[in-house]
Scaffold this motif. Structure first.
Motif: not given
Length: 752
Positions: A188-213
């Motif tokens: 999809y590198k030249d597909d006009s329907r793709i506005l942009l690429w978000d490569l990683f959502n909140e990569p360092d979120n430690d989800v402390a209240n659910s699956y974390g510490v």
């Protein structure tokens, strides 16, 4: 996807960050460019070509997570189509959508077929897509196959990370993700329907209240998570740069003092991103500070997550901030469904047994009913009036040299750009002295924004429209002499009759719209509409033959509120007022009021109204010709702004069916030049910079307001003929204007 620990620590967090009180100039760390990053100029040039992005983080209501959205057994195009239709109907034009590496790995070709189908559906609704490659939030151990049912009353109980912990925590296994990243971006590198690429959502979120510490401890320890996530993030940017997509790359910053003291992963996220993205679930003070701070980095800014009602992060509070600053806006959640994000983050500690008040996220109930009609009105209001000030002031078209103008005006065959300047509703009339007089909706003469923001729509809180009527005159339609501002709202009746409204309304909010000048035999009549400070029109008469004051207001307050009023003199010398779409009434000889009650007129047949504004009358041959303005699609600010006409034997009708004059000629003025040839004024009235006229005849413009007109005054030749049977035929002659486009809702039989 902020977690509950951050939510509960909100006030303490911002105190620690130094953002306890709003500051005019947030402290900004020094940032530099990572290798391969777009230049700021390229990023801004890209942003200036796209519509202001407004939308949601989208997963269909029938999917509990990304895997359920994309796996073959549970992919649900019917629901996707229905729910994106609801989004488009309230003005949303973009969605942030999460992919998953396991869905691709299990069935690459089937996965792409489903993504293709999603993009096809989204595009059919005029919605672009921001694709999210990886996600660091919620369950660390995703598995293919049937996904779990929602845990009742629990926020996002089934959402999964991508990649899961098993790949993230092992540096060597991370490399197995490269084929996924590059296959997706390459396709999809030249597909006009793709506005942009978000490569990683909140990569360092430690989800402390659910699956974390603080939960089941399935997650990596926070420091280890941040280290491994940054490792993968750096690789992902490198892999994406190798593919070199035409769309920009980003990774959002989401917590901590990243403006002044960024962590390693925050610094890298900012320095590697072509455009800056961030999350905020805070109230308006903090959201404004973050927006102002990030804009100082000199790149486009998009907020890819916001709107948590219990945190004072609401559409009413936050979206106007993003609108004013042209920051992209993606709230979390569209339709209440299996993700259950109507519940707050604290539901992980105390699951809800009934619908929360207020909802945490999401816009619609499962049946398409808005959770809050008031919110929807805010979204619609702001998306109908998008910000247009570009990152870099655009180069405005120059008026051609005199010899070119003379030749084009003489030929009367193509559109002629005769005057620069921010103007709407340009009105030209031929005066008794042989001069053409021009006025229209304009900013104040010294307002610098007209040069910085030439494509301003003139609508909403960002409007450039001022309260003084500028007037120019010309002998030849080429050289225009300014007559200054001979009329202002202070010259009208309402300034005298309702002074408190003027005193209590800042001058920056006074508006004078659609002025017209008419020579009435011994003096000038100026008529216009105004929405503020008083929603009322003015009919004012000069005291002499010059266009200047003082002005008399013989009709007084009985002029009342009349939208886009115009004047017409009949053969018996009676003057008529025309307004709205369309009311008319004859004016008394002393101009003090109407001779009789107004009546409604309009075309017959398929379209019973001329449009919604910009209506006026001419007498051509023996026919009364009623002109009116409407959008090609029949929907406000969607499509092209067109001019139509209908004819009648009597001024009060009945009128013929509505006929087509010209595309992009809405609220233009048909007028005759010294040689008796007909022209129509045209102007910029769109939500984005002008389109090229090349091939415009076949382009569907129905998604937003679009035009080929430059900012300024364009004259378009009209072919006006009186048939042997007395019928009048009117049609724009110039290419690009002469035929309706495929977005035209009305069907016409156009004569060649």
């Amino acid at each position: 996807m902020k977690n509950f620990a951050l939510s509960m620590a909100f006030l303490l967090l911002w105190a620690n960050l130094g953002f306890g009180q709003p500051t005019a100039a947030p402290k900004i760390a020094d940032f530099s460019d990572q290798p391969g990053r777009w230049s700021a100029q390229r990023a801004n040039q890209w942003y200036d070509t796209v519509a202001w992005p407004v939308g949601a983080n989208f997963v269909p209501s029938t999917a509990i997570n990304q895997l359920e959205m994309w796996q073959a057994d549970t992919f649900d195009p019917e629901t996707i189509n229905r729910e994106l239709g609801w989004a488009a109907a309230i003005g949303m034009n973009s969605m942030r959508v999460f992919l998953h590496d396991l869905a691709w790995k299990a069935d690459p070709e089937g996965f792409f077929q489903r993504v293709d189908k999603y993009l096809e559906i989204a595009d059919s609704h005029g919605i672009s897509t921001m694709m999210v490659i990886f996600d660091g939030v919620w369950h660390p151990y995703p598995e293919l196959g049937k996904q779990p049912e929602p845990t009742p009353g629990l926020h996002n109980s089934g959402w999964v990370q991508s990649p899961g912990r098993k790949l993230l925590e092992d540096s060597t296994k991370q490399d197995s993700l490269k084929p996924y990243v590059q296959a997706v971006i390459r396709r999809y590198k030249d597909d006009s329907r793709i506005l942009l690429w978000d490569l990683f959502n909140e990569p360092d979120n430690d989800v402390a209240n659910s699956y974390g510490v603080n939960g089941t401890k399935e997650e990596l320890p926070p420091e280890e998570k941040a280290k491994r996530a940054e490792e993968l993030l750096r690789k992902t940017f490198e892999w994406a740069r190798e593919v070199n997509p035409s769309q920009p790359l980003t990774c959002g910053v989401w917590a901590g003092n990243y403006l002044a003291s960024p962590s390693s992963i925050q610094r890298f996220s900012i320095e590697a991103s072509d455009v800056i993205s961030f999350h905020t679930y805070s109230g308006p003070k903090v959201a404004k500070e973050l927006t102002q701070g990030l804009l100082k980095l000199g790149r486009p800014v998009l907020c890819t997550e916001y709107m948590a009602r219990g945190n004072a992060s609401t559409f009413e509070a936050i979206l106007p901030i993003f609108h004013e600053n042209r920051v992209g806006a993606y709230n979390w959640g569209l339709v209440d469904g299996k993700s259950q994000t109507i519940y707050p983050w604290d539901s992980w500690s105390n699951p809800y047994t009934q619908e929360p008040k207020p909802w945490h996220h999401d816009v619609f109930r499962a049946d398409g009913t808005p959770y809050s009609p008031a919110e929807v009105r805010v979204i619609q209001s702001l998306t109908r009036q998008p910000p247009t000030q570009q990152s870099q002031p655009p180069k405005i078209k120059e008026v051609p040299e005199r010899d070119v103008l003379e030749s084009k005006l003489k030929d009367h065959e193509e559109a002629v750009f005769v005057k620069q300047g921010w103007i709407r509703d340009p009105f030209i009339t031929l005066g008794p002295d042989g001069n053409y007089y021009l006025t229209g909706t304009t900013p104040l003469p010294d307002d610098p924004r007209q040069h910085l923001d030439p494509y301003n729509t003139g609508l909403g809180d960002l409007s450039l429209v001022g309260w003084q009527a500028q007037v120019w005159r010309s002998r030849d339609l080429i050289d225009w002499e300014s007559l200054g501002t001979p009329f202002t709202l202070k010259s009208g009746i309402w300034f005298r009759k309702q002074p408190k409204k003027f005193q209590n309304t800042p001058e920056s909010e006074w508006r004078l719209w659609a002025p017209e000048l008419h020579w009435i035999g011994d003096r000038w009549a100026l008529i216009h509409t105004s929405p503020s400070p008083v929603a009322g029109a003015n009919l004012s008469l000069s005291q002499g033959a010059e266009v200047n004051g003082p002005w008399d207001n013989p009709m007084g307050v009985s002029i009342r509120k009349r939208h886009d009023p115009s004047l017409f003199q009949d053969d018996d010398e009676t003057w008529w007022m025309i307004w709205g779409a369309t009311s008319i009434a004859p004016i008394k000889p002393d101009w003090s009021g109407f001779q009789k009650e107004p009546i409604k007129i309009g075309p017959s047949g398929e379209t019973s109204k001329m449009g919604h504004e910009g209506c006026l009358l001419h007498k051509i041959g023996d026919k009364y010709v009623l002109f009116g303005t409407g959008w090609s699609t029949g929907e406000m600010r969607h499509g092209s702004y067109n001019l139509y006409y209908a004819t009648a034997d009597k001024i009060e009708g009945p009128y013929s069916e509505r006929q087509f004059v010209g595309r992009f000629l809405g609220h233009g003025t048909p007028f005759q030049d010294h040689q008796g040839r007909w022209w129509c004024t045209a102007f910029f009235n769109a939500n984005q910079p002008p389109l090229s006229a090349e091939g415009i005849e076949t382009k569907d413009l129905g998604r937003t307001a679009q035009t080929i007109n430059e900012q300024g005054v364009t004259l378009v030749p009209l072919d006006v003929q009186i048939r042997d049977n007395g019928e009048v035929s009117i049609r724009a002659e110039a290419p690009g204007y002469s035929t309706p486009g495929p977005d035209e809702a009305q069907q016409f039989q156009l004569e060649e």
